[in-house]
Design a protein around this motif. Structure first.
Motif, PDB file in Angstrom:
ATOM      1  N   ASN A  33     -80.518 -13.231  25.611  1.00 33.97           N
ATOM      2  CA  ASN A  33     -79.160 -13.555  26.035  1.00 33.97           C
ATOM      3  C   ASN A  33     -79.061 -15.067  26.122  1.00 33.97           C
ATOM      4  O   ASN A  33     -79.912 -15.708  26.747  1.00 33.97           O
ATOM      5  CB  ASN A  33     -78.846 -12.934  27.397  1.00 33.97           C
ATOM      6  N   LEU A  34     -78.038 -15.628  25.487  1.00 36.49           N
ATOM      7  CA  LEU A  34     -77.834 -17.072  25.464  1.00 36.49           C
ATOM      8  C   LEU A  34     -76.517 -17.408  26.147  1.00 36.49           C
ATOM      9  O   LEU A  34     -75.506 -16.765  25.885  1.00 36.49           O
ATOM     10  CB  LEU A  34     -77.787 -17.590  24.026  1.00 36.49           C
ATOM     11  N   ARG A  35     -76.551 -18.407  27.012  1.00 33.40           N
ATOM     12  CA  ARG A  35     -75.348 -18.843  27.725  1.00 33.40           C
ATOM     13  C   ARG A  35     -75.354 -20.359  27.853  1.00 33.40           C
ATOM     14  O   ARG A  35     -76.357 -20.951  28.205  1.00 33.40           O
ATOM     15  CB  ARG A  35     -75.313 -18.264  29.132  1.00 33.40           C
ATOM     16  N   GLU A  36     -74.193 -20.941  27.589  1.00 32.58           N
ATOM     17  CA  GLU A  36     -74.057 -22.382  27.823  1.00 32.58           C
ATOM     18  C   GLU A  36     -73.744 -22.605  29.296  1.00 32.58           C
ATOM     19  O   GLU A  36     -72.999 -21.834  29.902  1.00 32.58           O
ATOM     20  CB  GLU A  36     -72.935 -22.950  26.970  1.00 32.58           C
ATOM     21  N   HIS A  37     -74.335 -23.640  29.866  1.00 37.77           N
ATOM     22  CA  HIS A  37     -74.073 -23.969  31.258  1.00 37.77           C
ATOM     23  C   HIS A  37     -74.259 -25.464  31.492  1.00 37.77           C
ATOM     24  O   HIS A  37     -74.788 -26.171  30.643  1.00 37.77           O
ATOM     25  CB  HIS A  37     -74.970 -23.151  32.209  1.00 37.77           C
ATOM     26  N   GLU A  38     -73.799 -25.913  32.629  1.00 37.47           N
ATOM     27  CA  GLU A  38     -73.988 -27.299  33.044  1.00 37.47           C
ATOM     28  C   GLU A  38     -75.371 -27.437  33.669  1.00 37.47           C
ATOM     29  O   GLU A  38     -75.748 -26.614  34.499  1.00 37.47           O
ATOM     30  CB  GLU A  38     -72.935 -27.711  34.065  1.00 37.47           C
ATOM     31  N   ALA A  39     -76.087 -28.461  33.300  1.00 40.27           N
ATOM     32  CA  ALA A  39     -77.385 -28.749  33.900  1.00 40.27           C
ATOM     33  C   ALA A  39     -77.280 -30.078  34.639  1.00 40.27           C
ATOM     34  O   ALA A  39     -76.810 -31.073  34.081  1.00 40.27           O
ATOM     35  CB  ALA A  39     -78.464 -28.828  32.828  1.00 40.27           C
ATOM     36  N   ILE A  40     -77.684 -30.073  35.878  1.00 42.35           N
ATOM     37  CA  ILE A  40     -77.762 -31.300  36.676  1.00 42.35           C
ATOM     38  C   ILE A  40     -79.228 -31.458  37.041  1.00 42.35           C
ATOM     39  O   ILE A  40     -79.813 -30.571  37.670  1.00 42.35           O
ATOM     40  CB  ILE A  40     -76.878 -31.210  37.937  1.00 42.35           C
ATOM     41  N   TYR A  41     -79.837 -32.549  36.611  1.00 47.63           N
ATOM     42  CA  TYR A  41     -81.280 -32.692  36.774  1.00 47.63           C
ATOM     43  C   TYR A  41     -81.666 -34.160  36.922  1.00 47.63           C
ATOM     44  O   TYR A  41     -80.880 -35.063  36.660  1.00 47.63           O
ATOM     45  CB  TYR A  41     -82.002 -32.077  35.574  1.00 47.63           C
ATOM     46  N   TRP A  42     -82.907 -34.367  37.319  1.00 49.22           N
ATOM     47  CA  TRP A  42     -83.451 -35.702  37.445  1.00 49.22           C
ATOM     48  C   TRP A  42     -84.058 -36.105  36.107  1.00 49.22           C
ATOM     49  O   TRP A  42     -84.903 -35.403  35.551  1.00 49.22           O
ATOM     50  CB  TRP A  42     -84.519 -35.736  38.529  1.00 49.22           C
ATOM     51  N   GLY A  43     -83.640 -37.254  35.566  1.00 50.20           N
ATOM     52  CA  GLY A  43     -84.170 -37.732  34.300  1.00 50.20           C
ATOM     53  C   GLY A  43     -83.888 -39.205  34.105  1.00 50.20           C
ATOM     54  O   GLY A  43     -82.810 -39.690  34.446  1.00 50.20           O
ATOM     55  N   GLU A  44     -84.855 -39.909  33.557  1.00 48.78           N
ATOM     56  CA  GLU A  44     -84.711 -41.341  33.282  1.00 48.78           C
ATOM     57  C   GLU A  44     -84.271 -42.112  34.526  1.00 48.78           C
ATOM     58  O   GLU A  44     -83.342 -42.923  34.487  1.00 48.78           O
ATOM     59  CB  GLU A  44     -83.767 -41.566  32.105  1.00 48.78           C
ATOM     60  N   ASP A  45     -84.910 -41.826  35.644  1.00 51.11           N
ATOM     61  CA  ASP A  45     -84.704 -42.523  36.919  1.00 51.11           C
ATOM     62  C   ASP A  45     -83.314 -42.359  37.521  1.00 51.11           C
ATOM     63  O   ASP A  45     -82.853 -43.220  38.265  1.00 51.11           O
ATOM     64  CB  ASP A  45     -85.037 -44.021  36.778  1.00 51.11           C
ATOM     65  N   ARG A  46     -82.626 -41.257  37.187  1.00 48.09           N
ATOM     66  CA  ARG A  46     -81.323 -41.003  37.798  1.00 48.09           C
ATOM     67  C   ARG A  46     -80.958 -39.533  37.644  1.00 48.09           C
ATOM     68  O   ARG A  46     -81.574 -38.802  36.856  1.00 48.09           O
ATOM     69  CB  ARG A  46     -80.246 -41.877  37.183  1.00 48.09           C
ATOM     70  N   VAL A  47     -79.943 -39.116  38.392  1.00 47.09           N
ATOM     71  CA  VAL A  47     -79.416 -37.760  38.249  1.00 47.09           C
ATOM     72  C   VAL A  47     -78.519 -37.729  37.021  1.00 47.09           C
ATOM     73  O   VAL A  47     -77.649 -38.579  36.849  1.00 47.09           O
ATOM     74  CB  VAL A  47     -78.639 -37.334  39.516  1.00 47.09           C
ATOM     75  N   ARG A  48     -78.753 -36.745  36.157  1.00 45.49           N
ATOM     76  CA  ARG A  48     -78.000 -36.623  34.907  1.00 45.49           C
ATOM     77  C   ARG A  48     -77.254 -35.292  34.883  1.00 45.49           C
ATOM     78  O   ARG A  48     -77.690 -34.328  35.510  1.00 45.49           O
ATOM     79  CB  ARG A  48     -78.953 -36.710  33.719  1.00 45.49           C
ATOM     80  N   GLU A  49     -76.179 -35.241  34.124  1.00 48.57           N
ATOM     81  CA  GLU A  49     -75.408 -34.017  33.930  1.00 48.57           C
ATOM     82  C   GLU A  49     -75.146 -33.836  32.447  1.00 48.57           C
ATOM     83  O   GLU A  49     -74.632 -34.743  31.794  1.00 48.57           O
ATOM     84  CB  GLU A  49     -74.078 -34.084  34.683  1.00 48.57           C
ATOM     85  N   GLU A  50     -75.525 -32.663  31.929  1.00 51.80           N
ATOM     86  CA  GLU A  50     -75.336 -32.360  30.510  1.00 51.80           C
ATOM     87  C   GLU A  50     -75.141 -30.864  30.328  1.00 51.80           C
ATOM     88  O   GLU A  50     -75.459 -30.086  31.219  1.00 51.80           O
ATOM     89  CB  GLU A  50     -76.565 -32.804  29.702  1.00 51.80           C
ATOM     90  N   LYS A  51     -74.672 -30.484  29.170  1.00 46.45           N
ATOM     91  CA  LYS A  51     -74.601 -29.067  28.820  1.00 46.45           C
ATOM     92  C   LYS A  51     -75.957 -28.649  28.249  1.00 46.45           C
ATOM     93  O   LYS A  51     -76.622 -29.429  27.574  1.00 46.45           O
ATOM     94  CB  LYS A  51     -73.512 -28.822  27.790  1.00 46.45           C
ATOM     95  N   GLU A  52     -76.345 -27.412  28.533  1.00 46.18           N
ATOM     96  CA  GLU A  52     -77.563 -26.814  27.993  1.00 46.18           C
ATOM     97  C   GLU A  52     -77.259 -25.376  27.624  1.00 46.18           C
ATOM     98  O   GLU A  52     -76.271 -24.811  28.073  1.00 46.18           O
ATOM     99  CB  GLU A  52     -78.681 -26.783  29.050  1.00 46.18           C
ATOM    100  N   VAL A  53     -78.135 -24.802  26.826  1.00 43.34           N
ATOM    101  CA  VAL A  53     -78.061 -23.381  26.515  1.00 43.34           C
ATOM    102  C   VAL A  53     -79.256 -22.713  27.177  1.00 43.34           C
ATOM    103  O   VAL A  53     -80.405 -23.016  26.856  1.00 43.34           O
ATOM    104  CB  VAL A  53     -78.063 -23.127  24.985  1.00 43.34           C
ATOM    105  N   GLY A  54     -78.974 -21.829  28.123  1.00 48.74           N
ATOM    106  CA  GLY A  54     -80.021 -21.064  28.790  1.00 48.74           C
ATOM    107  C   GLY A  54     -80.305 -19.802  27.997  1.00 48.74           C
ATOM    108  O   GLY A  54     -79.390 -19.153  27.489  1.00 48.74           O
ATOM    109  N   VAL A  55     -81.588 -19.459  27.879  1.00 48.12           N
ATOM    110  CA  VAL A  55     -81.997 -18.287  27.114  1.00 48.12           C
ATOM    111  C   VAL A  55     -82.855 -17.387  28.004  1.00 48.12           C
ATOM    112  O   VAL A  55     -83.834 -17.840  28.596  1.00 48.12           O
ATOM    113  CB  VAL A  55     -82.799 -18.688  25.851  1.00 48.12           C
TER     114      VAL A  55
END
Length: 104
Positions: A33-55
């Motif tokens: 099952n694949l779903r697009e969702h918003e990902a909020i995570y720690w990366g490159e020394d800051r909090v980032r927000e991007e779209k991801e596809v969860g599987v």
């Protein structure tokens, strides 16, 4: 048969679909099952927000190690999440279908 789910994420639909198709062709999973969702995570020394596809992959515990290694080899992320979710219960009919697909 002891069924498990395996969860991972991808940066886009193309890489998710390509990897899932390869895993299914190798009979390492019966379904995804694949779903697009918003990902909020720690990366490159800051909090980032991007779209991801969860599987969410459906398979059996005997395929876990090979599936985990295949995901690592095929995945575009340097450090992907590959999480095993053990299932307490699964309906008999679905479990039987999984066995037919994975072991025929």
């Amino acid at each position: 048969m002891e069924a498990i789910f395996v969860y991972t994420t991808f940066p886009d639909w193309g890489s998710a679909r390509k990897t899932v198709r390869e895993l299914l062709e190798r009979k390492l999973a019966v379904c995804a099952n694949l779903r697009e969702h918003e990902a909020i995570y720690w990366g490159e020394d800051r909090v980032r927000e991007e779209k991801e596809v969860g599987v969410l992959l459906k398979t059996e515990v005997g395929k876990w190690k090979e599936l985990k290694e295949a995901i690592r080899d095929l995945h575009p992320y340097e450090v992907p999440v590959i999480a095993r979710i053990d299932l307490d219960k699964l309906n008999r009919e679905y479990s039987e279908w999984m066995g037919q697909v994975l072991f025929e």
